[in-house]
Design a protein around this motif. Structure first.
Motif, PDB file in Angstrom:
ATOM      1  N   THR A 265       0.829  -1.211   0.000  1.00  0.00           N
ATOM      2  CA  THR A 265       0.000   0.000   0.000  1.00  0.00           C
ATOM      3  C   THR A 265       0.860   1.256   0.000  1.00  0.00           C
ATOM      4  OG1 THR A 265      -1.744  -1.184   1.206  1.00  0.00           O
ATOM      5  CG2 THR A 265      -1.824   1.230   1.222  1.00  0.00           C
ATOM      6  N   VAL A 266       1.930   1.264   0.796  1.00  0.00           N
ATOM      7  CA  VAL A 266       2.818   2.434   0.861  1.00  0.00           C
ATOM      8  C   VAL A 266       3.471   2.675  -0.500  1.00  0.00           C
ATOM      9  CG1 VAL A 266       4.978   3.294   1.846  1.00  0.00           C
ATOM     10  CG2 VAL A 266       3.229   2.287   3.335  1.00  0.00           C
ATOM     11  N   ALA A 267       3.887   1.588  -1.179  1.00  0.00           N
ATOM     12  CA  ALA A 267       4.473   1.745  -2.510  1.00  0.00           C
ATOM     13  C   ALA A 267       3.461   2.383  -3.463  1.00  0.00           C
ATOM     14  CB  ALA A 267       4.932   0.394  -3.047  1.00  0.00           C
ATOM     15  N   GLY A 268       2.188   1.946  -3.355  1.00  0.00           N
ATOM     16  CA  GLY A 268       1.146   2.538  -4.191  1.00  0.00           C
ATOM     17  C   GLY A 268       0.886   4.000  -3.853  1.00  0.00           C
ATOM     18  N   LEU A 269       0.950   4.342  -2.558  1.00  0.00           N
ATOM     19  CA  LEU A 269       0.718   5.730  -2.145  1.00  0.00           C
ATOM     20  C   LEU A 269       1.810   6.653  -2.673  1.00  0.00           C
ATOM     21  CD1 LEU A 269      -0.489   5.175   1.539  1.00  0.00           C
ATOM     22  CD2 LEU A 269      -1.875   5.863  -0.443  1.00  0.00           C
ATOM     23  N   TRP A 270       3.076   6.207  -2.596  1.00  0.00           N
ATOM     24  CA  TRP A 270       4.162   7.020  -3.154  1.00  0.00           C
ATOM     25  C   TRP A 270       3.961   7.222  -4.658  1.00  0.00           C
ATOM     26  CZ3 TRP A 270       7.104  10.156  -0.653  1.00  0.00           C
ATOM     27  CH2 TRP A 270       7.483   9.891   0.669  1.00  0.00           C
ATOM     28  N   PHE A 271       3.530   6.150  -5.324  1.00  0.00           N
ATOM     29  CA  PHE A 271       3.277   6.240  -6.762  1.00  0.00           C
ATOM     30  C   PHE A 271       2.204   7.291  -7.042  1.00  0.00           C
ATOM     31  CE2 PHE A 271       1.509   5.040 -10.810  1.00  0.00           C
ATOM     32  CZ  PHE A 271       2.594   4.585 -11.543  1.00  0.00           C
ATOM     33  N   GLU A 272       1.094   7.227  -6.307  1.00  0.00           N
ATOM     34  CA  GLU A 272       0.004   8.180  -6.515  1.00  0.00           C
ATOM     35  C   GLU A 272       0.439   9.609  -6.180  1.00  0.00           C
ATOM     36  OE1 GLU A 272      -3.617   7.163  -4.630  1.00  0.00           O
ATOM     37  OE2 GLU A 272      -3.731   5.156  -5.488  1.00  0.00           O
ATOM     38  N   LEU A 273       1.268   9.747  -5.132  1.00  0.00           N
ATOM     39  CA  LEU A 273       1.730  11.079  -4.746  1.00  0.00           C
ATOM     40  C   LEU A 273       2.489  11.755  -5.886  1.00  0.00           C
ATOM     41  CD1 LEU A 273       2.378  13.377  -2.748  1.00  0.00           C
ATOM     42  CD2 LEU A 273       4.331  12.017  -1.976  1.00  0.00           C
ATOM     43  N   PHE A 274       3.478  11.055  -6.432  1.00  0.00           N
ATOM     44  CA  PHE A 274       4.301  11.683  -7.467  1.00  0.00           C
ATOM     45  C   PHE A 274       3.535  11.828  -8.779  1.00  0.00           C
ATOM     46  CE2 PHE A 274       7.660  10.416  -4.545  1.00  0.00           C
ATOM     47  CZ  PHE A 274       8.460  11.551  -4.569  1.00  0.00           C
ATOM     48  N   ALA A 275       2.666  10.856  -9.101  1.00  0.00           N
ATOM     49  CA  ALA A 275       1.855  10.992 -10.312  1.00  0.00           C
ATOM     50  C   ALA A 275       0.885  12.166 -10.165  1.00  0.00           C
ATOM     51  CB  ALA A 275       1.079   9.695 -10.568  1.00  0.00           C
ATOM     52  N   GLY A 276       0.268  12.306  -9.007  1.00  0.00           N
ATOM     53  CA  GLY A 276      -0.636  13.421  -8.767  1.00  0.00           C
ATOM     54  C   GLY A 276       0.088  14.750  -8.783  1.00  0.00           C
ATOM     55  N   LEU A 277       1.319  14.769  -8.254  1.00  0.00           N
ATOM     56  CA  LEU A 277       2.100  16.008  -8.256  1.00  0.00           C
ATOM     57  C   LEU A 277       2.381  16.461  -9.683  1.00  0.00           C
ATOM     58  CD1 LEU A 277       3.679  18.139  -6.669  1.00  0.00           C
ATOM     59  CD2 LEU A 277       5.657  16.595  -6.703  1.00  0.00           C
ATOM     60  N   VAL A 278       2.695  15.498 -10.564  1.00  0.00           N
ATOM     61  CA  VAL A 278       2.986  15.844 -11.951  1.00  0.00           C
ATOM     62  C   VAL A 278       1.766  16.489 -12.612  1.00  0.00           C
ATOM     63  CG1 VAL A 278       3.495  14.893 -14.233  1.00  0.00           C
ATOM     64  CG2 VAL A 278       4.801  14.121 -12.248  1.00  0.00           C
ATOM     65  N   THR A 279       0.575  15.871 -12.461  1.00  0.00           N
ATOM     66  CA  THR A 279      -0.625  16.431 -13.095  1.00  0.00           C
ATOM     67  C   THR A 279      -1.031  17.755 -12.460  1.00  0.00           C
ATOM     68  OG1 THR A 279      -2.024  15.086 -11.623  1.00  0.00           O
ATOM     69  CG2 THR A 279      -1.511  14.177 -13.782  1.00  0.00           C
ATOM     70  N   THR A 280      -0.782  17.903 -11.161  1.00  0.00           N
ATOM     71  CA  THR A 280      -1.123  19.167 -10.492  1.00  0.00           C
ATOM     72  C   THR A 280      -0.247  20.300 -10.989  1.00  0.00           C
ATOM     73  OG1 THR A 280      -1.827  17.954  -8.518  1.00  0.00           O
ATOM     74  CG2 THR A 280      -1.359  20.297  -8.247  1.00  0.00           C
ATOM     75  N   VAL A 281       1.041  20.029 -11.179  1.00  0.00           N
ATOM     76  CA  VAL A 281       1.941  21.052 -11.731  1.00  0.00           C
ATOM     77  C   VAL A 281       1.478  21.450 -13.131  1.00  0.00           C
ATOM     78  CG1 VAL A 281       4.294  21.468 -12.553  1.00  0.00           C
ATOM     79  CG2 VAL A 281       3.918  20.385 -10.328  1.00  0.00           C
ATOM     80  N   GLY A 282       1.067  20.450 -13.928  1.00  0.00           N
ATOM     81  CA  GLY A 282       0.565  20.750 -15.276  1.00  0.00           C
ATOM     82  C   GLY A 282      -0.687  21.610 -15.225  1.00  0.00           C
ATOM     83  N   THR A 283      -1.608  21.287 -14.309  1.00  0.00           N
ATOM     84  CA  THR A 283      -2.841  22.068 -14.174  1.00  0.00           C
ATOM     85  C   THR A 283      -2.538  23.500 -13.755  1.00  0.00           C
ATOM     86  OG1 THR A 283      -4.056  20.067 -13.542  1.00  0.00           O
ATOM     87  CG2 THR A 283      -5.072  22.176 -13.003  1.00  0.00           C
TER      88      THR A 283
END
Length: 620
Positions: A265-283
């Motif tokens: 679960t922690v590995a998945g959370l880190w994945f979501e964090l950085f993926a979400g950060l990328v899309t948020t920067v784009g937005t």
């Protein structure tokens, strides 16, 4: 197995190939797959329409922009009020159509996933049936159950939760790019500028997710194995008061599984964090540049609103790819566990020219050697001949190789050297299924199934008529006790025959052999677990069963084989003596030693019984 034992290591390569191979289970259900794709495309089209009612309200109803020419053809659109009515109606229609297509998609996705999953589970279960007895002796049953009933869901995950959403994401990306490019090329390029960073996140953080999921699935399989072992051995567990020990074993695996689950679960959370950060920067970049263009008068407010709405629709597929990556990595771990079994070649395979087996002549062991592991043979140069009508008894100390000799006859294993022939034909030149139909076995453990009495007797001949089943039961001295049961032959038996005595279970096993009516009979210590009185009641049935067949009797109780045609004495995997009962006693060898020792014990037990009876009489 102790709780500290490590689960099997995950394979390092081949995962993608294995996943691709499992996708063939979608092929028979191509109609359902087409429906999924059609509803998926409909949902994408509706997603493209959803922002436009807002744009029309902002620019054409509240603003001063002219009504688009294509909308003027609609009835009642003669002013802003009429357009507003159509915007409201359009919003409702888009919602209804979107919900309907999503319902159809969900239903077909569920149906397709269930069918694929249980098709794979059936194939895996069938494959396990073909793997050797040795394989099943070595592999934990609980872990195999986990792979059949749990890991086979990977094919549903790969198709319905990964492949189709990935295609949907790709089509959506292309459609959104075309629409957004026509709205504002600069903002579109800026929005897509985050893609390389997205790929980096998937590459760097995707791998650990699969490793964590594999560790979790392996531990869950071992935990299920502990449950299976403990429940199967419950009488022993309770008799030796080991309940707390078994609970501790389960808890140890449960604790390790929790840790593995948390790590996954922690590995998945880190994945979501950085993926979400990328899309948020784009937005954030699009909002800043878009607002700046609006301030300069280069964009309308409605266009910015539509573009930001599309931006969410553009990044939704990227987010979907994020979740799909996690989903695929989890399914990859399960696909590896399933494929590891499917890729195993059965040890026993028919030769290309193999023919149907038919036992008409003698059975010969021709210098047969066998070992469960290379370099460690348990049988050495075994050589003997069994003629039709003969009863061959096989005796010897525990671990001498007696049962292994008979396992070779039914091709549970094949010799490492030498050969076994029937009427001069090597067993390996016969189809092993047809060979096993020529052999009836009565084992020490009769393997009674939780079905009716009749179904147990007919297990080797399921098409047998009721009259034949009853005739076999009478021959096995089983009809009398079966008739006393509440529903006779239709009485359901408890798990592992728990509702029957040892003698009753063994009589059903003998009836099963009578009904099969095979020309070769193997009796593997069929009475060793029974008392002398029950054994005596079964011997008559066994003697009737052996008439006219080539019979092999493995026995520890030497008193039961005096009338055998020939006795083979096995020690250390070799036949060290052979002959009749009288001949072997006269030789004063190993057989005579074993026989005299058993007779001394029997005489001692008999004297003890008389003394106990006498003492009981005095007390009375």
């Amino acid at each position: 197995m102790e709780a500290s034992a490590a689960p099997p290591a995950a394979p390092a390569t081949g995962s993608f190939r294995r996943q691709a191979r499992l996708l063939r289970y979608a092929r028979p259900h191509w109609r359902g797959l087409l429906i999924l794709i059609a509803t998926m495309l409909a949902n994408i089209a509706l997603d493209l329409l959803r922002p436009w009612p807002i744009k029309l309200v902002v620019d054409n109803v509240l603003g001063n922009h002219a009504i688009p020419g294509v909308l003027k053809a609609l009835p009642g659109v003669d002013g802003k009020h009429g357009l507003l009515v159509w915007v409201a109606v359009g919003t409702i229609l888009i919602f209804l159509l979107g919900t309907l297509t999503q319902m159809i998609y969900t239903y077909n996705s569920l149906l397709l996933g269930q069918r694929m999953t249980w098709s794979l589970a059936t194939d895996l279960f069938a494959h396990l049936q073909r793997l050797s007895v040795l394989f099943h002796h070595r592999r934990p049953v609980g872990d195999l159950i986990s792979r059949v009933t749990g890991d086979c869901w990977c094919v549903n995950t790969l198709v319905a939760d990964a492949l189709v959403p990935a295609v949907q994401a790709l089509v959506t990306l292309v459609a959104m790019f075309v629409v957004m490019w026509n709205l504002q090329p600069t903002l579109t390029l800026l929005a897509l500028g985050i893609t390389p960073f997205f790929l980096i996140v998937i590459k760097v953080l995707g791998g650990p997710i699969k490793d964590r999921n594999r560790e979790q699935r392996d531990l869950e399989g071992m935990m299920m194995n502990v449950v299976e072992q403990s429940l199967s051995a419950m009488p022993a567990v309770q008799a030796f008061t080991r309940e707390e020990h078994e609970v501790r074993r389960f808890r140890a695996y449960a604790d390790r599984t929790v840790v593995a689950y948390v790590r996954s679960t922690v590995a998945g959370l880190w994945f979501e964090l950085f993926a979400g950060l990328v899309t948020t920067v784009g937005t954030a970049g699009v909002i800043y540049v878009g607002a700046d263009l609006a301030l300069k008068g280069e964009l309308t407010t409605g266009t910015i609103i539509v573009f930001l709405s599309y931006l969410g629709s553009l990044y939704d597929p990227l987010d979907s790819i994020t979740h799909t990556t996690q989903t695929v990595q989890g399914a990859a771990a399960e696909a590896d566990r399933v494929s590891e079994l499917l890729e195993l070649e059965p040890d026993i395979q028919d030769r290309p020219h193999a023919k149907e087996a038919k036992v008409t002549g003698p059975i010969r062991y021709d210098r047969v050697s066998f070992g469960y592991e290379p370099g460690r043979e348990v049988l050495h140069e075994v050589d003997f001949l069994a003629e039709p009508g003969e009863t061959i008894a096989i005796v010897g100390p525990t671990g001498a190789g007696k049962t292994t000799m008979m396992n070779l006859l039914v091709r549970f294993f094949d010799p490492t050297s030498g050969r076994i022939t029937i009427d001069g034909v090597d067993l390996r030149d016969m189809r092993h299924q047809s060979l096993r139909r020529q052999v009836a076995m009565v084992l020490q453990d009769p393997f009674i199934f939780p079905v009716t009495i009749a179904d147990n007797i007919a297990y080797g001949r399921p098409d047998a008529a009721r009259a034949d089943i009853e005739r076999a039961a009478r021959a096995a001295n089983a009809h009398e006790f079966v008739s006393r049961l509440p529903e006779g032959y239709d009485t359901l038996i408890g798990e592992r025959g728990a509702t029957l005595s040892g003698g009753e279970k063994q009589r059903l096993s003998i009836a099963r052999a009578f009904l099969k009516d095979a020309p070769v009979l193997v009796l593997d210590e069929p009475t060793s677990a029974l008392d002398a009185r029950t054994e005596g009641a079964l011997l008559d049935a066994l003697e009737r069963l052996m008439e006219g067949r080539i019979s092999f009797v493995i026995a520890h109780r030497l008193s039961t084989i005096r009338r055998a045609s020939r006795i083979l004495v096995v020690d250390g995997g070799r036949i060290v003596e052979h002959g009749t009962h009288a001949e072997l006693l006269a030789n004063h060898g190993l057989y005579a030693s074993l026989y005299n020792r058993q007779m001394d014990i029997a005489d001692h037990d008999a004297l003890s019984g008389v003394a106990d009876t006498t003492a009981g009489g005095d007390d009375a």
